[in-house]
Design an enzyme around this catalytic site. Sequence first.
Site, PDB file in Angstrom:
ATOM      1  N   TYR A  42       1.184  -1.387   0.364  1.00 48.67           N
ATOM      2  CA  TYR A  42      -0.180   0.187   0.377  1.00 48.67           C
ATOM      3  C   TYR A  42       0.366   1.028   0.060  1.00 48.67           C
ATOM      4  O   TYR A  42       0.522   2.288  -0.111  1.00 48.67           O
ATOM      5  CB  TYR A  42      -1.068  -0.562   1.415  1.00 48.67           C
ATOM      6  CG  TYR A  42      -1.901  -0.884   1.259  1.00 48.67           C
ATOM      7  CD1 TYR A  42      -1.915  -1.948  -0.225  1.00 48.67           C
ATOM      8  CD2 TYR A  42      -2.633  -0.758   2.419  1.00 48.67           C
ATOM      9  CE1 TYR A  42      -3.044  -3.121   0.380  1.00 48.67           C
ATOM     10  CE2 TYR A  42      -3.839  -2.401   2.569  1.00 48.67           C
ATOM     11  CZ  TYR A  42      -4.255  -3.358   1.480  1.00 48.67           C
ATOM     12  OH  TYR A  42      -4.394  -4.415   2.142  1.00 48.67           O
ATOM     13  N   HIS A 100       0.761 -11.774   1.970  1.00 49.53           N
ATOM     14  CA  HIS A 100      -0.398 -11.231   1.283  1.00 49.53           C
ATOM     15  C   HIS A 100      -1.263 -12.281   0.347  1.00 49.53           C
ATOM     16  O   HIS A 100      -2.488 -11.933  -0.052  1.00 49.53           O
ATOM     17  CB  HIS A 100      -0.095  -9.450   0.605  1.00 49.53           C
ATOM     18  CG  HIS A 100      -1.025  -8.853   0.532  1.00 49.53           C
ATOM     19  ND1 HIS A 100      -0.616  -7.556   0.265  1.00 49.53           N
ATOM     20  CD2 HIS A 100      -2.169  -8.552  -0.163  1.00 49.53           C
ATOM     21  CE1 HIS A 100      -1.383  -6.807   0.069  1.00 49.53           C
ATOM     22  NE2 HIS A 100      -2.686  -7.262  -0.049  1.00 49.53           N
TER      23      HIS A 100
HETATM   24  N1  LIG Z   1      -5.157  -8.645   1.223  1.00 53.50           N
HETATM   25  C1  LIG Z   1      -6.310  -7.627   0.077  1.00 53.50           C
HETATM   26  O1  LIG Z   1      -5.353  -8.930  -0.729  1.00 53.50           O
HETATM   27  C2  LIG Z   1      -6.395  -6.778   0.112  1.00 53.50           C
HETATM   28  C3  LIG Z   1      -7.437  -6.327  -1.449  1.00 53.50           C
HETATM   29  C4  LIG Z   1      -7.529  -5.928  -0.840  1.00 53.50           C
HETATM   30  C5  LIG Z   1      -8.005  -4.317   0.487  1.00 53.50           C
HETATM   31  N2  LIG Z   1      -7.998  -5.102   1.492  1.00 53.50           N
HETATM   32  C6  LIG Z   1      -8.346  -4.294   2.471  1.00 53.50           C
HETATM   33  O2  LIG Z   1      -9.313  -3.824   2.702  1.00 53.50           O
HETATM   34  C7  LIG Z   1     -10.006  -2.773   3.300  1.00 53.50           C
HETATM   35  C8  LIG Z   1     -11.738  -2.905   2.796  1.00 53.50           C
HETATM   36  O3  LIG Z   1     -11.471  -2.726   1.334  1.00 53.50           O
HETATM   37  P1  LIG Z   1     -11.146  -1.287   0.262  1.00 53.50           P
HETATM   38  O4  LIG Z   1     -11.214   0.021   0.732  1.00 53.50           O
HETATM   39  O5  LIG Z   1     -11.059  -1.766  -1.116  1.00 53.50           O
HETATM   40  O6  LIG Z   1     -13.024  -1.167   0.548  1.00 53.50           O
HETATM   41  P2  LIG Z   1     -14.018  -0.669   0.704  1.00 53.50           P
HETATM   42  O7  LIG Z   1     -13.612  -0.772   2.333  1.00 53.50           O
HETATM   43  O8  LIG Z   1     -14.862  -2.506   0.540  1.00 53.50           O
HETATM   44  O9  LIG Z   1     -15.146   0.430   0.395  1.00 53.50           O
HETATM   45  C9  LIG Z   1     -14.739   1.622   0.256  1.00 53.50           C
HETATM   46  C10 LIG Z   1     -15.345   2.827   0.017  1.00 53.50           C
HETATM   47  O10 LIG Z   1     -16.831   2.489   1.149  1.00 53.50           O
HETATM   48  C11 LIG Z   1     -17.094   3.738   1.000  1.00 53.50           C
HETATM   49  N3  LIG Z   1     -17.372   3.556   2.674  1.00 53.50           N
HETATM   50  C12 LIG Z   1     -17.044   3.530   3.713  1.00 53.50           C
HETATM   51  N4  LIG Z   1     -17.385   3.685   4.602  1.00 53.50           N
HETATM   52  C13 LIG Z   1     -18.619   3.567   4.273  1.00 53.50           C
HETATM   53  C14 LIG Z   1     -20.344   4.723   5.411  1.00 53.50           C
HETATM   54  N5  LIG Z   1     -20.692   3.722   6.145  1.00 53.50           N
HETATM   55  N6  LIG Z   1     -21.157   4.791   3.746  1.00 53.50           N
HETATM   56  C15 LIG Z   1     -20.834   4.960   2.996  1.00 53.50           C
HETATM   57  N7  LIG Z   1     -19.371   4.982   2.235  1.00 53.50           N
HETATM   58  C16 LIG Z   1     -18.901   3.976   3.047  1.00 53.50           C
HETATM   59  C17 LIG Z   1     -15.860   4.289   1.185  1.00 53.50           C
HETATM   60  O11 LIG Z   1     -15.714   5.623   0.847  1.00 53.50           O
HETATM   61  P3  LIG Z   1     -15.956   7.281   2.134  1.00 53.50           P
HETATM   62  O12 LIG Z   1     -13.687   7.556   2.054  1.00 53.50           O
HETATM   63  O13 LIG Z   1     -16.361   7.829   1.546  1.00 53.50           O
HETATM   64  O14 LIG Z   1     -16.440   6.534   3.203  1.00 53.50           O
HETATM   65  C18 LIG Z   1     -14.649   3.516   0.276  1.00 53.50           C
HETATM   66  O15 LIG Z   1     -14.723   4.379  -0.982  1.00 53.50           O
HETATM   67  C19 LIG Z   1      -8.189  -1.627   1.984  1.00 53.50           C
HETATM   68  O16 LIG Z   1      -8.188  -0.681   3.081  1.00 53.50           O
HETATM   69  C20 LIG Z   1      -7.334  -2.989   2.395  1.00 53.50           C
HETATM   70  O17 LIG Z   1      -6.947  -3.051   4.437  1.00 53.50           O
HETATM   71  C21 LIG Z   1      -7.293  -6.196   1.421  1.00 53.50           C
END
Ligand SMILES: NC(=O)c1ccc[n+]([C@@H]2O[C@H](COP(=O)([O-])OP(=O)(O)OC[C@H]3O[C@@H](n4cnc5c(N)ncnc54)[C@H](OP(=O)(O)O)[C@@H]3O)[C@@H](O)[C@H]2O)c1
Length: 269
Positions: A42, A100
């Site tokens: 990241y 990862h």
């Molecule tokens: N291990 C892996 O391979 C892997 C892969 C992908 C992700 N990850 C981890 O998983 C985490 C989460 O995934 P992600 O960040 O891609 O997607 P996510 O958490 O599913 O979605 C994030 C999005 O949702 C919105 N959001 C968050 N809370 C909200 C709420 N209460 N109401 C409305 N909208 C909301 C955010 O916008 P706003 O900023 O406007 O709130 C952002 O655009 C990552 O940050 C990372 O740490 C791990």
Amino acid sequence: MSTPTLPNPGLGTFRLKGDTLKRVIHDALALGFRHIDTAQMYDNEQDVGAAIAESEMPREEIFLTTKVWHDRLAPASLKASVRESLEKLGTDYVDLLLIHWPSPDDAVPMADYLTALQEVQQAGQARHIGVSNFTIAQLDRALEILGPEALLTNQVEVHPFLQNHEVVAHCQARGLTVTGYMPLAVGKVLEDDTLNGIAEAHGVTPAQVALAWTRSRGVVSIPSSTRREHLAGNLAALDLTLGEDELEAIAGLDRGERIADPEFAPAWD
Ligand SMILES: NC(=O)c1ccc[n+]([C@@H]2O[C@H](COP(=O)([O-])OP(=O)(O)OC[C@H]3O[C@@H](n4cnc5c(N)ncnc54)[C@H](OP(=O)(O)O)[C@@H]3O)[C@@H](O)[C@H]2O)c1
């Protein structure tokens, strides 16, 4: 030994950097988040470390996760990757260290990188170890290599449109906690009619419904957000209990929609 618990929800940090990320971490800690999920890939560990240092929060109150990228799995490279992560994070240990992604085509044998991961843990640089994006077969191999209680979690994509039932059930049956990433399907849950209908009935948001559903499956979620009110809402989702008919309606939303599917991904279950 009792199973350690991952604080739920955790704070995702993918795509967040610099002052935005620092503000998000300050807000999240102030609101009550105690689990932060980052990764060497990241490219934000320095900012995560700086934000934790600037906060008033003692290090031991925060459950900090980082991950080793798939091009750093050869044992010497893995150990160097962890040393770099710790330096950037400004700490001498992480609470959870994850592989990862499994090594593409087993370019590095699993036994080699998992043994190195365990050695990092034995050296005190990681309190717990785990994996991410491992299939059922890969998880079984991993447990054969390390022993049945070695891994705390398999972090995989879980949201209403990719419910991942078999992987979740298998991990849980083998005693692992499942961590669900992209729990809001990167915002897509907000557009879904079923989730909106359930949200309206409870006076909450569809994001909160998705997180409450995730928790109902015993899966820890790690949503990310740049907005304080969303962070607060994501924490408050823990207090929401959905009815059987609502859980059933959400079960019907599964459409196998995978968002994180890079060319080096394993052959998914
Ligand atoms: N291990 C892996 O391979 C892997 C892969 C992908 C992700 N990850 C981890 O998983 C985490 C989460 O995934 P992600 O960040 O891609 O997607 P996510 O958490 O599913 O979605 C994030 C999005 O949702 C919105 N959001 C968050 N809370 C909200 C709420 N209460 N109401 C409305 N909208 C909301 C955010 O916008 P706003 O900023 O406007 O709130 C952002 O655009 C990552 O940050 C990372 O740490 C791990």
